[in-house]
Design an enzyme around this catalytic site. Structure first.
Site, PDB file in Angstrom:
ATOM      1  N   HIS A 116       0.857  -1.186   0.000  1.00 14.06           N
ATOM      2  CA  HIS A 116       0.000   0.000   0.000  1.00 14.06           C
ATOM      3  C   HIS A 116       0.889   1.230   0.000  1.00 14.06           C
ATOM      4  CE1 HIS A 116      -3.825   2.169   0.770  1.00 14.06           C
ATOM      5  NE2 HIS A 116      -3.012   3.054   1.322  1.00 14.06           N
ATOM      6  N   CYS A 117       0.736   2.065  -1.027  1.00 12.77           N
ATOM      7  CA  CYS A 117       1.544   3.276  -1.165  1.00 12.77           C
ATOM      8  C   CYS A 117       0.795   4.448  -0.547  1.00 12.77           C
ATOM      9  CB  CYS A 117       1.839   3.548  -2.640  1.00 12.77           C
ATOM     10  SG  CYS A 117       2.711   5.114  -2.927  1.00 12.77           S
ATOM     11  N   PHE A 118       1.369   5.026   0.503  1.00  6.77           N
ATOM     12  CA  PHE A 118       0.696   6.122   1.194  1.00  6.77           C
ATOM     13  C   PHE A 118       0.787   7.427   0.413  1.00  6.77           C
ATOM     14  CE2 PHE A 118       1.553   3.056   4.560  1.00  6.77           C
ATOM     15  CZ  PHE A 118       0.303   2.981   5.160  1.00  6.77           C
ATOM     16  N   GLY A 121      -2.090   6.911  -1.834  1.00  9.28           N
ATOM     17  CA  GLY A 121      -3.317   6.613  -1.111  1.00  9.28           C
ATOM     18  C   GLY A 121      -4.034   5.371  -1.588  1.00  9.28           C
ATOM     19  N   ASN A 122      -3.346   4.486  -2.336  1.00 11.13           N
ATOM     20  CA  ASN A 122      -3.972   3.229  -2.749  1.00 11.13           C
ATOM     21  C   ASN A 122      -2.920   2.134  -2.867  1.00 11.13           C
ATOM     22  OD1 ASN A 122      -2.625   3.898  -5.063  1.00 11.13           O
ATOM     23  ND2 ASN A 122      -4.402   3.797  -6.425  1.00 11.13           N
TER      24      ASN A 122
END
Length: 272
Positions: A116-118, A121-122
């Site tokens: 999950h890439c912050f 955001g997805n």
């Protein structure tokens, strides 16, 4: 558990705002300070403007593509799984089967979930891995290019010398002290802070890029590597890279376009 989820959700909201803020600040510094001061209407000015815009447009373009092409299940599965008390998965996602994960933050079933890439955001998975890698490449290039111009601007405008390799290591603590003593202006102190921001983001994105390319070449995801799963794939590294970057991969290095299509059959073939 609830505290960890609250922390992750907060990070999921702050990280994209931080990225856009840093991008806007970088653009302003380039066009209002760096380029007019360093090049002074020389013939190289236009070349540097084109280079900077090329890096920024590709970074933002691939960032947008990463968000617009989420790695969610084609069936639109959103029902959260029942988690056993001894579930070994992390708090942000649960492993289902056949390379599918349920992400608690996205609240979707993700195909071939990598992580999950912050900053976006997805989740990064089967459909947006190529855009994520290109986003890392161009973000790293933009930051490191900004770092070089920032050093040049400080040298020209404030007569700072970077001939000594230790200068950069001591620049931040000395600047903090001089700023609170009123010995240097606020703009100079802010530029020094931005140098370290660009260095940190640039090196982080470069590291992510190298790691993801290596995993893609192996036909593996970060989730599988973290769980110690060995992927028994018959595909060569060229085929694995082609699956992610597509046949028009060279075009994707110049323009942020969709170069790889995933059908349901292709997705099923990639499952563990």
């Amino acid at each position: 558990m609830q505290f960890n989820m609250l922390r992750l959700r907060l990070l999921n909201s702050i990280a994209p705002a931080y990225f856009f803020t840093a991008t806007v600040v970088t653009i302003i510094l380039h066009f209002c300070f760096f380029i007019p001061t360093i090049f002074d209407r020389s013939p190289a000015t236009l070349l540097h403007i084109i280079l900077f815009l090329f890096l920024v447009v590709n970074a933002l373009g691939n960032y947008t593509m990463t968000i617009c092409y989420p790695a969610e299940s084609a069936q639109g599965e959103v029902t959260p799984p029942v988690c056993a008390p001894d579930c070994p998965d992390r708090v942000d996602a649960h492993y289902l089967f056949n390379g599918r994960h349920f992400c608690k933050l996205c609240k979707k079933v993700i195909l071939r979930r990598d992580h999950h890439c912050f900053f976006t955001g997805n989740c990064i998975g089967n459909r947006n891995m190529r855009y994520f890698i290109m986003f890392c490449i161009y973000t790293s290039g933009t930051c490191l290019y900004s770092l070089v111009l920032g050093v040049a601007y400080l040298t020209v405008e404030y007569s700072l010398s970077f001939e000594n390799p230790l200068t950069f290591l001591t620049l931040l603590p000395l600047s903090i002290g001089y700023f609170f003593l009123g010995a240097i202006p606020g703009l100079q102190f802010f530029l020094v802070l931005m140098l370290y921001v660009w260095l940190g983001i640039g090196l982080t994105c470069a590291g992510f890029c190298c790691q993801q390319i290596l995993l893609v070449a192996r036909g593996q995801t970060w989730c599988q590597m973290r769980k110690g799963q060995v992927v028994q794939t018959r595909n060569s590294w060229r085929s694995n890279l082609s699956d992610v970057f597509g046949r028009r991969w060279l075009l994707g290095f110049v323009v942020p376009l969709q170069t790889a299509e995933f059908t349901q059959d292709e997705t099923a073939d990639k499952r563990d």
